[in-house]
Design a protein around this motif. Structure first.
Motif, short mmCIF file in Angstrom:
data_model
loop_
_atom_site.label_atom_id
_atom_site.label_comp_id
_atom_site.label_asym_id
_atom_site.label_seq_id
_atom_site.Cartn_x
_atom_site.Cartn_y
_atom_site.Cartn_z
N LEU A 49 14.47 85.77 15.36
CA LEU A 49 14.53 84.33 15.59
C LEU A 49 13.16 83.67 15.38
O LEU A 49 13.07 82.57 14.83
CB LEU A 49 15.04 84.04 17.00
N LEU A 56 9.34 79.52 19.02
CA LEU A 56 10.35 79.18 20.04
C LEU A 56 9.72 79.38 21.42
O LEU A 56 8.81 80.18 21.58
CB LEU A 56 11.59 80.07 19.89
N CYS A 59 12.39 79.31 27.09
CA CYS A 59 13.57 78.59 27.51
C CYS A 59 14.64 78.54 26.41
O CYS A 59 15.82 78.79 26.67
CB CYS A 59 13.13 77.17 27.89
N ASP A 60 14.22 78.23 25.18
CA ASP A 60 15.13 78.25 24.03
C ASP A 60 15.72 79.65 23.86
O ASP A 60 16.93 79.81 23.69
CB ASP A 60 14.37 77.89 22.74
N SER A 62 16.08 81.97 26.00
CA SER A 62 17.01 82.25 27.08
C SER A 62 18.39 81.66 26.77
O SER A 62 19.41 82.33 26.95
CB SER A 62 16.46 81.68 28.38
N ASP A 63 18.40 80.42 26.29
CA ASP A 63 19.66 79.77 25.90
C ASP A 63 20.36 80.52 24.78
O ASP A 63 21.54 80.83 24.86
CB ASP A 63 19.36 78.34 25.41
N ILE A 64 19.59 80.82 23.75
CA ILE A 64 20.17 81.42 22.54
C ILE A 64 20.73 82.80 22.82
O ILE A 64 21.83 83.14 22.41
CB ILE A 64 19.12 81.49 21.41
N GLY A 66 21.38 84.11 25.82
CA GLY A 66 22.20 84.23 27.03
C GLY A 66 21.62 85.21 28.03
O GLY A 66 22.34 85.95 28.69
N MET A 67 20.29 85.22 28.10
CA MET A 67 19.61 86.09 29.07
C MET A 67 18.77 85.25 30.02
O MET A 67 18.39 84.13 29.69
CB MET A 67 18.70 87.08 28.34
N SER A 68 18.45 85.80 31.19
CA SER A 68 17.67 85.06 32.17
C SER A 68 16.26 84.81 31.65
O SER A 68 15.75 85.57 30.82
CB SER A 68 17.60 85.84 33.48
N ILE A 69 15.64 83.75 32.16
CA ILE A 69 14.27 83.42 31.77
C ILE A 69 13.28 84.56 32.09
O ILE A 69 12.49 84.93 31.23
CB ILE A 69 13.83 82.12 32.47
#
Lengths: 123, 123
Positions: A49, A56, A59-60, A62-64, A66-69
């Motif tokens: 990525l 990146l 936070c991005d 984490s969203d992409i 699907g894992m915790s920060i």
DNA sequence: TATTTATTTAAGTATTTGCTTAAATAATAA
DNA sequence: TTATTATTTAAGCAAATACTTAAATAAATA
């Protein structure tokens, strides 16, 4: 060390192999370290990525992914410590990007991922 | 999952990234598996030696790497299970060699090891 | 100033890894 | 058959991994 007492072992070959490894010792340590970092699915995706998007933030990612920060942050730290990514701070946000260091090698891996993808499409 | 509530997050970018990963999911799993195997110094050396020497037995590898036979055997089993090496039996001896499957990718890594070696010589 | 936000760090934990030693297989040789 | 040889397998264990939740930082905003 070895328990084998071989009639047909080739001592010349064995020694040549040992010498080759000795001369390349440091490269093997460096390389296996980088590969161990890339040899985790989450981290490999992060590296991919970062190549695609240039940079990146945790936070991005984490969203992409699907894992915790914290999980992302710990992977990022590991790769930063390993010298394959770098951080840039802009206000509260930290942007991560690939370091030039091993970029050529990583790009080879990404190219191979694309090839695997193509293959899967026809199976 | 994410704790960040970003003003400047780009939802289009995030979604494009997610889609890219989904389409390539299998390739990432395969690839990270292979890289995890190569991401261990002993195994990376074994793979390199198999490329150089075409085939070697556990006993030779034990001699060359200075590791116990069971340690070598367990690494070999892991790589055989992972589909990157294959075994051939001749009398009491089992010869291991690289499988064609991911050979192209592995050769890329070996090439890079050679480059690292060259660099180290001038540092 | 106090609060919110983005990120890191710390502590805890279940799982995996990579070795060890000892025992089990399987093929060859005496 | 019995012993030797090459290899694998099993059991045990210390260390490393990869997550979790909670707490700590640090920057921005109200």
């Amino acid at each position: 060390m070895s328990a084998c007492i071989r009639l047909y072992a080739d001592p010349v070959q064995i020694n040549q192999c040992k010498e080759k490894l000795e001369q390349t010792q440091e490269a093997f340590a460096t390389m296996s370290g980088v590969l161990a970092l890339a040899g985790n699915e989450a981290r490999l995706k992060i590296l991919y990525l970062l190549e695609e998007e240039k940079e990146l933030c945790p936070c991005d990612l984490s969203d992409i992914l699907g894992m915790s920060i914290p999980a992302i942050s710990q992977h990022l730290r590991k790769m930063k410590d390993g010298g394959i990514i770098q951080a840039r701070k802009e206000r509260q946000t930290i942007f991560y990007s690939l370091k030039p260091e091993h970029l050529k090698m990583l790009r080879g891996l990404f190219k191979y991922i694309q090839q695997l993808k193509q293959q899967n499409q026809f199976v």
